[in-house]
Design an enzyme around this catalytic site. Structure first.
Site, PDB file in Angstrom:
ATOM      1  N   TYR A 207      -0.813   8.338  -2.859  1.00  0.00           N
ATOM      2  CA  TYR A 207      -0.723   8.077  -3.947  1.00  0.00           C
ATOM      3  C   TYR A 207      -1.935   8.904  -4.892  1.00  0.00           C
ATOM      4  O   TYR A 207      -2.053   8.783  -5.680  1.00  0.00           O
ATOM      5  CB  TYR A 207      -0.761   6.615  -4.258  1.00  0.00           C
ATOM      6  N   GLY A 208      -2.894   9.167  -3.884  1.00  0.00           N
ATOM      7  CA  GLY A 208      -4.505   9.376  -4.079  1.00  0.00           C
ATOM      8  C   GLY A 208      -4.358  10.719  -5.050  1.00  0.00           C
ATOM      9  O   GLY A 208      -5.229  10.760  -5.739  1.00  0.00           O
TER      10      GLY A 208
ATOM     11  N   ASP B 278       0.960  -1.182   0.065  1.00  0.00           N
ATOM     12  CA  ASP B 278      -0.085   0.021  -0.035  1.00  0.00           C
ATOM     13  C   ASP B 278       1.044   1.251  -0.127  1.00  0.00           C
ATOM     14  O   ASP B 278       2.117   1.145   0.323  1.00  0.00           O
ATOM     15  CB  ASP B 278      -0.822   0.164   1.274  1.00  0.00           C
ATOM     16  N   SER B 279       0.066   2.444  -0.098  1.00  0.00           N
ATOM     17  CA  SER B 279       1.089   3.628  -0.150  1.00  0.00           C
ATOM     18  C   SER B 279       1.602   3.830   1.236  1.00  0.00           C
ATOM     19  O   SER B 279       2.376   4.832   1.600  1.00  0.00           O
ATOM     20  CB  SER B 279       0.051   4.792  -0.658  1.00  0.00           C
TER      21      SER B 279
ATOM     22  N   CYS C 283      -3.824  -1.265  -2.139  1.00  0.00           N
ATOM     23  CA  CYS C 283      -4.371   0.138  -2.388  1.00  0.00           C
ATOM     24  C   CYS C 283      -5.397   0.506  -3.433  1.00  0.00           C
ATOM     25  O   CYS C 283      -5.283  -0.080  -4.672  1.00  0.00           O
ATOM     26  CB  CYS C 283      -3.086   0.765  -2.298  1.00  0.00           C
ATOM     27  N   ASN C 284      -6.365   1.171  -3.044  1.00  0.00           N
ATOM     28  CA  ASN C 284      -7.461   1.509  -4.119  1.00  0.00           C
ATOM     29  C   ASN C 284      -6.852   2.133  -5.394  1.00  0.00           C
ATOM     30  O   ASN C 284      -7.270   1.922  -6.521  1.00  0.00           O
ATOM     31  CB  ASN C 284      -8.473   2.113  -3.511  1.00  0.00           C
ATOM     32  N   THR C 285      -6.034   3.075  -5.135  1.00  0.00           N
ATOM     33  CA  THR C 285      -5.464   4.203  -6.062  1.00  0.00           C
ATOM     34  C   THR C 285      -4.440   3.195  -6.813  1.00  0.00           C
ATOM     35  O   THR C 285      -4.527   3.420  -8.209  1.00  0.00           O
ATOM     36  CB  THR C 285      -4.555   5.206  -5.424  1.00  0.00           C
TER      37      THR C 285
ATOM     38  N   CYS D 242     -11.258   3.200  -0.443  1.00  0.00           N
ATOM     39  CA  CYS D 242      -9.948   3.593   0.140  1.00  0.00           C
ATOM     40  C   CYS D 242      -9.776   2.981   1.180  1.00  0.00           C
ATOM     41  O   CYS D 242     -10.339   2.772   2.184  1.00  0.00           O
ATOM     42  CB  CYS D 242      -9.939   5.118   0.423  1.00  0.00           C
ATOM     43  N   THR D 243      -8.280   2.170   1.254  1.00  0.00           N
ATOM     44  CA  THR D 243      -7.865   1.426   2.598  1.00  0.00           C
ATOM     45  C   THR D 243      -8.076   2.256   3.708  1.00  0.00           C
ATOM     46  O   THR D 243      -8.261   1.466   4.938  1.00  0.00           O
ATOM     47  CB  THR D 243      -6.366   1.420   2.313  1.00  0.00           C
ATOM     48  N   HIS D 244      -8.110   3.353   3.902  1.00  0.00           N
ATOM     49  CA  HIS D 244      -8.150   4.060   5.198  1.00  0.00           C
ATOM     50  C   HIS D 244      -9.447   4.310   5.896  1.00  0.00           C
ATOM     51  O   HIS D 244      -9.948   4.527   6.899  1.00  0.00           O
ATOM     52  CB  HIS D 244      -7.535   5.518   5.235  1.00  0.00           C
TER      53      HIS D 244
ATOM     54  N   GLU E 144      -4.474   9.285   9.267  1.00  0.00           N
ATOM     55  CA  GLU E 144      -3.148   9.435   9.505  1.00  0.00           C
ATOM     56  C   GLU E 144      -2.895  10.174  10.960  1.00  0.00           C
ATOM     57  O   GLU E 144      -1.938   9.727  11.634  1.00  0.00           O
ATOM     58  CB  GLU E 144      -2.457   9.929   8.413  1.00  0.00           C
TER      59      GLU E 144
HETATM   60  N1  DGL Z   1      -4.165   3.468   0.182  1.00  0.00           N
HETATM   61  C1  DGL Z   1      -4.647   4.924  -0.599  1.00  0.00           C
HETATM   62  C2  DGL Z   1      -6.103   4.092  -1.354  1.00  0.00           C
HETATM   63  O1  DGL Z   1      -6.512   3.114  -0.910  1.00  0.00           O
HETATM   64  C3  DGL Z   1      -5.054   5.864   0.173  1.00  0.00           C
HETATM   65  C4  DGL Z   1      -3.818   6.710   0.581  1.00  0.00           C
HETATM   66  C5  DGL Z   1      -3.100   7.439  -0.649  1.00  0.00           C
HETATM   67  O2  DGL Z   1      -3.760   8.240  -0.912  1.00  0.00           O
HETATM   68  O3  DGL Z   1      -2.024   7.053  -0.693  1.00  0.00           O
HETATM   69  O4  DGL Z   1      -6.355   4.669  -2.321  1.00  0.00           O
END
Ligand code: DGL
Length: 273
Positions: free
Chosen positions: A43-44, A11-12, A74-76, A185-187, A153
Site C-alpha cells: 500500500y506504501g 493490514d496490506s 497498517c501505517n499507510t 511501518c508494520t514491518h 518479506e
Molecule cells: N503495512 C504497511 C505499512 O505499515 C507496509 C507495507 C505496505 O507498503 O503495504 O505502512
C-alpha cells in the site's frame, strides 16, 4: 454489539501480524479475525484514493464476520483512510499512528524525533502533524525507507544487504541528533535489532503496535466490549486468518512470529466486497 465477538485487524499483508501479536499478548481472551491484503500489497506506494477503497472493502468483509471493533494495523492505511472510514462505519475503528506518535512525544528528552515509514505514510506528513498537535515544540524528521518492506518479506532480517541499506537510509536521521525513532511501518519492528544497532543506544525505538494494543484495550473496556473471561478459551476458531492471495506463504510467516501455530489461512476474493 456482542462483547464476545472478535476484533477485526487488517493490514496490506503480513506486517500487521506484529500488531496482532501485541493484541494477543495484552488481551489473550480476545478473538481476532485478521485480514492481510496479500494480493494488493504494497500500500506504501499507492494513492490515497486507492488505499481508502481497499480499506472500505476490507472493513465490509470484516463486518460479515461480525467484528465488534476494527484495528487498522497498517501505517499507510491509517494515514490515508482512518479519518474517512471511522465516519462511514458504525463501529469503533482505530489506527496505529496516534498511538505511535503519543509514545514518541512522551519518550523524547531532547524534542528531536525521527519517523521512518513507507513513501505513503511519510509523504502524508501525518506523524509530524499529530506529534506537533500533541507538543508544538517537537522537531520531527521523517524518512521513507521503501526497501525495508521487501527485505522483510524476503526474510532478510539479519543480512548484510539489509545492514547496508539501513545504514544509508538512517544516516540522515543520525545527522539530526534525534533521541527517539518511530518504527512507522508494520514491518519495521522485525528490523528492530538492525535499526537499533545503527542508531545506537541513545535512541529509543518506538513500536506503535504496543500502544495500539493498549488503546484497543482501553476502548473495549470503556464501551463494555471486553470479551467475557474464558468465553473464547476452547474455541478452535479463536484466531482466524484471511488473505487475498498466497495463503501458504502467509501461514508460514504468521507461525514464525505469533505465539501459537497458525494452522489455516483462508483465501477470499476481496474485490467482491
Ligand atoms: N503495512 C504497511 C505499512 O505499515 C507496509 C507495507 C505496505 O507498503 O503495504 O505502512
Amino acid at each position: 454489539m456482542d462483547r464476545n465477538a472478535p476484533v477485526g485487524v487488517f493490514d496490506s499483508g503480513v506486517g500487521g501480524l506484529t500488531v496482532a501479536r501485541e493484541i494477543i499478548r495484552q488481551m489473550p481472551g480476545e478473538r481476532i479475525i485478521y485480514f492481510g491484503d496479500t494480493a494488493r500489497v504494497p500500500y506504501g506506494s499507492k494513492s490515497r484514493d486507492t488505499v481508502i477503497r481497499y480499506s472500505r472493502q476490507i472493513i465490509r468483509f470484516l463486518l460479515t464476520r461480525n467484528v465488534k471493533a476494527i484495528v487498522i494495523a497498517c501505517n499507510t492505511a491509517s494515514a490515508y483512510a482512518l479519518d474517512t472510514v471511522e465516519k462511514e462505519f458504525d463501529l469503533p475503528v482505530i489506527g496505529v499512528i496516534r498511538a505511535g506518535a503519543l509514545t514518541a512525544v512522551n519518550a523524547t528528552r531532547n524534542g528531536k524525533i525521527g519517523v521512518i515509514g513507507t513513501e505513503g505514510t511519510v509523504g502524508s506528513g501525518i506523524y509530524t502533524e499529530v506529534m506537533k498537535q500533541m507538543n508544538p515544540q517537537v522537531q520531527v524528521t521523517a524518512k521513507a525507507c521503501p526497501l525495508f518492506v521487501p527485505l522483510v518479506e524476503e526474510g532478510l532480517l539479519h543480512d548484510s544487504v539489509t545492514d547496508e541499506i539501513a545504514s544509508r537510509y538512517l544516516s540522515e536521521l543520525k545527522g539530526k541528533f534525534i533521541d527517539t525513532l518511530v518504527l512507522g511501518c508494520t514491518h519495521y519492528p522485525l528490523l528492530r535489532s538492525t535499526v537499533g544497532r545503527i542508531m545506537g543506544d541513545g535512541v529509543t525505538l518506538v513500536n506503535p503496535a504496543y500502544e495500539t494494543a493498549l488503546e484497543l484495550r482501553a476502548l473495549l473496556e470503556e464501551r463494555g466490549l471486553t470479551c467475557e473471561p474464558e468465553a473464547a478459551e476452547d474455541d478452535p476458531e479463536k484466531y482466524q486468518f484471511y488473505v487475498s492471495d498466497l495463503a501458504e506463504k502467509f501461514t508460514a510467516f504468521a507461525t514464525s512470529i505469533l505465539p501459537r501455530q497458525v494452522r489455516e489461512t483462508r483465501k477470499i476474493d476481496i474485490e467482491k466486497y
